[in-house]
Design a protein around this motif. Sequence first.
Motif, PDB file in Angstrom:
ATOM      1  N   PRO A  95      -8.990   5.368   6.773  1.00  0.00           N
ATOM      2  CA  PRO A  95      -9.042   6.175   8.009  1.00  0.00           C
ATOM      3  C   PRO A  95      -7.676   6.798   8.317  1.00  0.00           C
ATOM      4  O   PRO A  95      -6.636   6.177   8.112  1.00  0.00           O
ATOM      5  N   ARG A  96      -7.675   7.999   8.800  1.00  0.00           N
ATOM      6  CA  ARG A  96      -6.441   8.746   9.064  1.00  0.00           C
ATOM      7  C   ARG A  96      -5.554   8.064  10.100  1.00  0.00           C
ATOM      8  O   ARG A  96      -4.352   8.271  10.106  1.00  0.00           O
ATOM      9  N   ARG A  97      -6.110   7.262  10.966  1.00  0.00           N
ATOM     10  CA  ARG A  97      -5.327   6.621  12.017  1.00  0.00           C
ATOM     11  C   ARG A  97      -4.442   5.481  11.498  1.00  0.00           C
ATOM     12  O   ARG A  97      -3.598   4.991  12.229  1.00  0.00           O
ATOM     13  N   LEU A  98      -4.653   5.046  10.254  1.00  0.00           N
ATOM     14  CA  LEU A  98      -3.816   3.982   9.688  1.00  0.00           C
ATOM     15  C   LEU A  98      -2.473   4.548   9.234  1.00  0.00           C
ATOM     16  O   LEU A  98      -2.439   5.532   8.492  1.00  0.00           O
ATOM     17  N   PRO A  99      -1.378   3.922   9.665  1.00  0.00           N
ATOM     18  CA  PRO A  99      -0.082   4.426   9.212  1.00  0.00           C
ATOM     19  C   PRO A  99       0.074   4.230   7.701  1.00  0.00           C
ATOM     20  O   PRO A  99      -0.412   3.260   7.136  1.00  0.00           O
ATOM     21  N   TYR A 100       0.720   5.140   7.076  1.00  0.00           N
ATOM     22  CA  TYR A 100       1.022   5.184   5.651  1.00  0.00           C
ATOM     23  C   TYR A 100      -0.225   5.348   4.770  1.00  0.00           C
ATOM     24  O   TYR A 100      -0.247   6.176   3.882  1.00  0.00           O
ATOM     25  N   LEU A 101      -1.260   4.553   5.000  1.00  0.00           N
ATOM     26  CA  LEU A 101      -2.457   4.615   4.147  1.00  0.00           C
ATOM     27  C   LEU A 101      -3.424   5.720   4.558  1.00  0.00           C
ATOM     28  O   LEU A 101      -4.234   6.173   3.756  1.00  0.00           O
ATOM     29  N   GLY A 102      -3.389   6.130   5.820  1.00  0.00           N
ATOM     30  CA  GLY A 102      -4.361   7.073   6.363  1.00  0.00           C
ATOM     31  C   GLY A 102      -4.557   8.316   5.523  1.00  0.00           C
ATOM     32  O   GLY A 102      -3.601   9.006   5.175  1.00  0.00           O
ATOM     33  N   GLY A 103      -5.790   8.589   5.150  1.00  0.00           N
ATOM     34  CA  GLY A 103      -6.144   9.766   4.372  1.00  0.00           C
ATOM     35  C   GLY A 103      -6.044   9.575   2.867  1.00  0.00           C
ATOM     36  O   GLY A 103      -6.505  10.417   2.111  1.00  0.00           O
ATOM     37  N   ARG A 104      -5.483   8.472   2.430  1.00  0.00           N
ATOM     38  CA  ARG A 104      -5.365   8.220   0.989  1.00  0.00           C
ATOM     39  C   ARG A 104      -6.640   7.566   0.463  1.00  0.00           C
ATOM     40  O   ARG A 104      -7.322   6.857   1.186  1.00  0.00           O
ATOM     41  N   PRO A 105      -6.914   7.750  -0.813  1.00  0.00           N
ATOM     42  CA  PRO A 105      -8.096   7.095  -1.387  1.00  0.00           C
ATOM     43  C   PRO A 105      -7.912   5.573  -1.414  1.00  0.00           C
ATOM     44  O   PRO A 105      -6.816   5.068  -1.649  1.00  0.00           O
ATOM     45  N   VAL A 106      -8.990   4.865  -1.166  1.00  0.00           N
ATOM     46  CA  VAL A 106      -8.982   3.408  -1.284  1.00  0.00           C
ATOM     47  C   VAL A 106      -9.001   3.083  -2.774  1.00  0.00           C
ATOM     48  O   VAL A 106      -9.869   3.579  -3.500  1.00  0.00           O
ATOM     49  N   PRO A 107      -8.053   2.285  -3.248  1.00  0.00           N
ATOM     50  CA  PRO A 107      -8.111   1.903  -4.669  1.00  0.00           C
ATOM     51  C   PRO A 107      -9.433   1.186  -4.970  1.00  0.00           C
ATOM     52  O   PRO A 107      -9.913   0.385  -4.168  1.00  0.00           O
ATOM     53  N   VAL A 108      -9.986   1.500  -6.103  1.00  0.00           N
ATOM     54  CA  VAL A 108     -11.300   0.957  -6.456  1.00  0.00           C
ATOM     55  C   VAL A 108     -11.307  -0.569  -6.376  1.00  0.00           C
ATOM     56  O   VAL A 108     -12.200  -1.173  -5.777  1.00  0.00           O
ATOM     57  N   LEU A 109     -10.297  -1.200  -6.955  1.00  0.00           N
ATOM     58  CA  LEU A 109     -10.274  -2.663  -6.958  1.00  0.00           C
ATOM     59  C   LEU A 109     -10.061  -3.253  -5.567  1.00  0.00           C
ATOM     60  O   LEU A 109     -10.458  -4.390  -5.310  1.00  0.00           O
ATOM     61  N   ALA A 110      -9.450  -2.483  -4.653  1.00  0.00           N
ATOM     62  CA  ALA A 110      -9.268  -2.976  -3.284  1.00  0.00           C
ATOM     63  C   ALA A 110     -10.607  -3.137  -2.569  1.00  0.00           C
ATOM     64  O   ALA A 110     -10.720  -3.925  -1.627  1.00  0.00           O
ATOM     65  N   ALA A 111     -11.604  -2.415  -3.005  1.00  0.00           N
ATOM     66  CA  ALA A 111     -12.945  -2.572  -2.436  1.00  0.00           C
ATOM     67  C   ALA A 111     -13.814  -3.471  -3.305  1.00  0.00           C
ATOM     68  O   ALA A 111     -14.584  -4.283  -2.787  1.00  0.00           O
ATOM     69  N   VAL A 112     -13.687  -3.333  -4.619  1.00  0.00           N
ATOM     70  CA  VAL A 112     -14.577  -4.059  -5.529  1.00  0.00           C
ATOM     71  C   VAL A 112     -14.299  -5.560  -5.551  1.00  0.00           C
ATOM     72  O   VAL A 112     -15.237  -6.365  -5.528  1.00  0.00           O
ATOM     73  N   VAL A 113     -13.035  -5.953  -5.579  1.00  0.00           N
ATOM     74  CA  VAL A 113     -12.719  -7.384  -5.674  1.00  0.00           C
ATOM     75  C   VAL A 113     -13.217  -8.148  -4.441  1.00  0.00           C
ATOM     76  O   VAL A 113     -13.943  -9.142  -4.589  1.00  0.00           O
ATOM     77  N   PRO A 114     -12.890  -7.708  -3.198  1.00  0.00           N
ATOM     78  CA  PRO A 114     -13.439  -8.440  -2.049  1.00  0.00           C
ATOM     79  C   PRO A 114     -14.968  -8.390  -1.994  1.00  0.00           C
ATOM     80  O   PRO A 114     -15.610  -9.373  -1.621  1.00  0.00           O
ATOM     81  N   ALA A 115     -15.551  -7.249  -2.361  1.00  0.00           N
ATOM     82  CA  ALA A 115     -17.011  -7.141  -2.325  1.00  0.00           C
ATOM     83  C   ALA A 115     -17.653  -8.065  -3.357  1.00  0.00           C
ATOM     84  O   ALA A 115     -18.676  -8.701  -3.086  1.00  0.00           O
ATOM     85  N   ALA A 116     -17.062  -8.145  -4.548  1.00  0.00           N
ATOM     86  CA  ALA A 116     -17.613  -9.027  -5.588  1.00  0.00           C
ATOM     87  C   ALA A 116     -17.470 -10.489  -5.182  1.00  0.00           C
ATOM     88  O   ALA A 116     -18.403 -11.283  -5.361  1.00  0.00           O
TER      89      ALA A 116
END
Length: 176
Positions: A95-116
């Motif tokens: 989300p754009r409201r997050l400092p530094y990360l806002g608007g950047r793509p979520v790394p695939v593993l940052a979503a896949v590892v917690p989801a798995a």
Amino acid sequence: MTYALPAPGLPGHPRPDVPAWARRAAAAVLWVNLPSALWRIAVVLGVPLGLREAEYDAMLLPGWGMLLLPLLSLAQECLAWLTYGLIRPWGEVWPRRLPYLGGRPVPVLAAVVPAALGALACTVYGVLLVWTTFHAHMDVTPWGQWILNACYLPLVAWGPLLGAVTVHYHHRRARI
């Protein structure tokens, strides 16, 4: 530096490259969690569910303990909603409201590892919880046991559904 969404789509709509089975599986995660969450809230509200008085007393801790079951239900539903991030644009771009990360793509593993890990945990949780529920020696009427089983049995599907959506997310995002 700004980043664009990986593919067109409004934040509230599924990505166009998500197949119908993945959208249905993500929605099913919400639906399989709802009965047990509602059952716990009904217990707090004192709805007759076939439980004897001793069971209500054991579940409802005095004072702040009354918030435990609704908060557990809320946490469960919030975790279930995270599955939607695997099929929606907001699960691919911070989300754009997050400092530094806002608007950047979520790394695939940052979503896949917690989801798995969540899929594995939900599978174990679902199987153990349902086994415990079916074998519990609770002071409950036969129809109360039926309601309890009907509300908790769908949780067995949570882990496999989340796992299927996670695998699809990984395959879809890894090829970008």
